[in-house]
Design a protein around this motif. Structure first.
Motif, PDB file in Angstrom:
ATOM      1  N   TYR A   1      17.133  12.968 -12.025  1.00  0.00           N
ATOM      2  CA  TYR A   1      17.244  11.629 -11.442  1.00  0.00           C
ATOM      3  C   TYR A   1      16.466  10.606 -12.260  1.00  0.00           C
ATOM      4  O   TYR A   1      16.921   9.478 -12.457  1.00  0.00           O
ATOM      5  CB  TYR A   1      16.738  11.668 -10.007  1.00  0.00           C
ATOM      6  N   ARG A   2      15.310  11.018 -12.778  1.00  0.00           N
ATOM      7  CA  ARG A   2      14.535  10.079 -13.585  1.00  0.00           C
ATOM      8  C   ARG A   2      15.260   9.728 -14.880  1.00  0.00           C
ATOM      9  O   ARG A   2      15.226   8.576 -15.321  1.00  0.00           O
ATOM     10  CB  ARG A   2      13.151  10.646 -13.885  1.00  0.00           C
ATOM     11  N   MET A   3      15.922  10.699 -15.485  1.00  0.00           N
ATOM     12  CA  MET A   3      16.713  10.382 -16.675  1.00  0.00           C
ATOM     13  C   MET A   3      17.806   9.369 -16.342  1.00  0.00           C
ATOM     14  O   MET A   3      18.061   8.436 -17.100  1.00  0.00           O
ATOM     15  CB  MET A   3      17.323  11.648 -17.275  1.00  0.00           C
ATOM     16  N   MET A   4      18.466   9.557 -15.194  1.00  0.00           N
ATOM     17  CA  MET A   4      19.500   8.612 -14.767  1.00  0.00           C
ATOM     18  C   MET A   4      18.922   7.224 -14.539  1.00  0.00           C
ATOM     19  O   MET A   4      19.522   6.200 -14.909  1.00  0.00           O
ATOM     20  CB  MET A   4      20.154   9.109 -13.477  1.00  0.00           C
ATOM     21  N   GLN A   5      17.749   7.186 -13.937  1.00  0.00           N
ATOM     22  CA  GLN A   5      17.105   5.902 -13.651  1.00  0.00           C
ATOM     23  C   GLN A   5      16.684   5.183 -14.926  1.00  0.00           C
ATOM     24  O   GLN A   5      16.920   3.979 -15.078  1.00  0.00           O
ATOM     25  CB  GLN A   5      15.885   6.113 -12.758  1.00  0.00           C
ATOM     26  N   VAL A   6      16.047   5.915 -15.828  1.00  0.00           N
ATOM     27  CA  VAL A   6      15.504   5.288 -17.042  1.00  0.00           C
ATOM     28  C   VAL A   6      16.614   4.870 -18.001  1.00  0.00           C
ATOM     29  O   VAL A   6      16.621   3.747 -18.522  1.00  0.00           O
ATOM     30  CB  VAL A   6      14.516   6.236 -17.749  1.00  0.00           C
ATOM     31  N   HIS A   7      17.588   5.772 -18.233  1.00  0.00           N
ATOM     32  CA  HIS A   7      18.603   5.512 -19.254  1.00  0.00           C
ATOM     33  C   HIS A   7      19.737   4.623 -18.776  1.00  0.00           C
ATOM     34  O   HIS A   7      20.342   3.910 -19.576  1.00  0.00           O
ATOM     35  CB  HIS A   7      19.195   6.830 -19.765  1.00  0.00           C
ATOM     36  N   TYR A   8      20.047   4.695 -17.482  1.00  0.00           N
ATOM     37  CA  TYR A   8      21.219   3.964 -17.007  1.00  0.00           C
ATOM     38  C   TYR A   8      20.901   2.942 -15.918  1.00  0.00           C
ATOM     39  O   TYR A   8      21.041   1.742 -16.124  1.00  0.00           O
ATOM     40  CB  TYR A   8      22.291   4.934 -16.521  1.00  0.00           C
ATOM     41  N   ALA A   9      20.449   3.426 -14.762  1.00  0.00           N
ATOM     42  CA  ALA A   9      20.259   2.509 -13.629  1.00  0.00           C
ATOM     43  C   ALA A   9      19.246   1.411 -13.943  1.00  0.00           C
ATOM     44  O   ALA A   9      19.464   0.235 -13.613  1.00  0.00           O
ATOM     45  CB  ALA A   9      19.829   3.300 -12.390  1.00  0.00           C
ATOM     46  N   GLY A  10      18.142   1.788 -14.591  1.00  0.00           N
ATOM     47  CA  GLY A  10      17.141   0.782 -14.938  1.00  0.00           C
ATOM     48  C   GLY A  10      17.669  -0.231 -15.932  1.00  0.00           C
ATOM     49  O   GLY A  10      17.373  -1.429 -15.826  1.00  0.00           O
ATOM     50  N   ALA A  11      18.454   0.253 -16.900  1.00  0.00           N
ATOM     51  CA  ALA A  11      19.044  -0.653 -17.887  1.00  0.00           C
ATOM     52  C   ALA A  11      20.001  -1.638 -17.226  1.00  0.00           C
ATOM     53  O   ALA A  11      19.958  -2.845 -17.492  1.00  0.00           O
ATOM     54  CB  ALA A  11      19.771   0.151 -18.961  1.00  0.00           C
ATOM     55  N   VAL A  12      20.867  -1.135 -16.359  1.00  0.00           N
ATOM     56  CA  VAL A  12      21.833  -1.985 -15.670  1.00  0.00           C
ATOM     57  C   VAL A  12      21.105  -3.022 -14.809  1.00  0.00           C
ATOM     58  O   VAL A  12      21.452  -4.206 -14.796  1.00  0.00           O
ATOM     59  CB  VAL A  12      22.792  -1.140 -14.814  1.00  0.00           C
ATOM     60  N   SER A  13      20.079  -2.572 -14.104  1.00  0.00           N
ATOM     61  CA  SER A  13      19.333  -3.466 -13.213  1.00  0.00           C
ATOM     62  C   SER A  13      18.746  -4.657 -13.959  1.00  0.00           C
ATOM     63  O   SER A  13      18.966  -5.811 -13.585  1.00  0.00           O
ATOM     64  CB  SER A  13      18.221  -2.675 -12.514  1.00  0.00           C
TER      65      SER A  13
END
Length: 240
Positions: A101-113
């Motif tokens: 989940y952290r990889m998803m957050q850092v690489h994708y969700a955080g970038a999109v946000s």
């Protein structure tokens, strides 16, 4: 006033080298990361000009704070570089949801946000380029790293659509599709030395980005990128 570069995930090995190159070119750089003291120490050791550099705290996974972070920036960026990264092994990712989940957050969700906030800022009419640091792991699913690779693939596809979305505004979007980089994230991994690239080499690809979308640094990796893209599934299934 010189142009401003916002580097998100500024404590990565590639990002720090890119910051130095931007400073050499006369840009003002906002280095944003959770590891502000490490960045400050590194920049001091490399005699970075303090008047051109602003260091501030940014957590890619703290989505609720992104608007406050962006609104508090001393200058709105001309160039944005997203280089935040986190990785666990594929075997760990399969049993450790928090790592996945952290990889998803850092690489994708955080970038999109954060990038969505930046591009929707109607008061910043000088935004000219967004560069995302992705990975060759996101080009083709492989059994050894498909969880990590999927987060990079999602980021790359977001940037591809973003490039089209911003076309009429003449904002250029680039993705750096990198192979093995000598960095904190790859330390301890068994990698072929002849394929490992130095962070400074990737940083130069960032600084020298032109109009094309996909940038694959290194001749060998350009070839590997094309092979991975078009390799038949029966052969790809045999890859590690």
């Amino acid at each position: 006033m010189s142009k401003t570069v916002l580097v998100l995930g500024a404590n990565s090995d590639v990002a720090k080298e890119a910051i130095l190159l931007y400073l050499e070119k006369g840009y003002h750089v906002i280095a944003a990361s959770r590891s502000t003291s490490e960045i400050a120490s590194f920049m001091d050791s490399r005699n970075a000009p303090p008047k051109q550099l602003t260091i501030c705290y940014f957590d890619a996974t703290a989505f609720e704070e992104h608007a406050n972070f962006y609104n508090a920036l001393p200058y709105k960026p001309h160039i944005v570089v997203y280089a935040a990264g986190f990785q666990v092994t594929n075997e760990q990712a399969l049993v450790d949801w928090e790592g996945s989940y952290r990889m998803m957050q850092v690489h994708y969700a955080g970038a999109v946000s954060i990038i969505n906030l930046i591009i929707k800022d109607k008061n910043n009419n000088h935004l000219e380029r967004i560069i995302g640091l992705s990975s060759l792991s996101g080009v083709r699913g492989r059994k050894s790293n498909f969880v990590y690779g999927s987060t990079k693939a999602a980021f790359t596809q977001y940037l591809a659509g973003l490039r089209q979305y911003l076309f009429d505004r003449k904002v250029i979007v680039n993705v750096i599709v990198a192979g093995y980089i000598r960095s904190k994230m790859t330390a301890g991994l068994e990698l072929r030395e002849s394929l490992i690239m130095e962070p400074s080499f990737i940083a130069r690809a960032i600084i020298n980005a032109r109009n094309g979308f996909t940038i694959v640094p290194g001749i060998k990796w350009k070839l590997i990128h094309q092979i991975l893209k078009y390799m038949p599934e029966k052969i790809a299934a045999k890859l590690p």
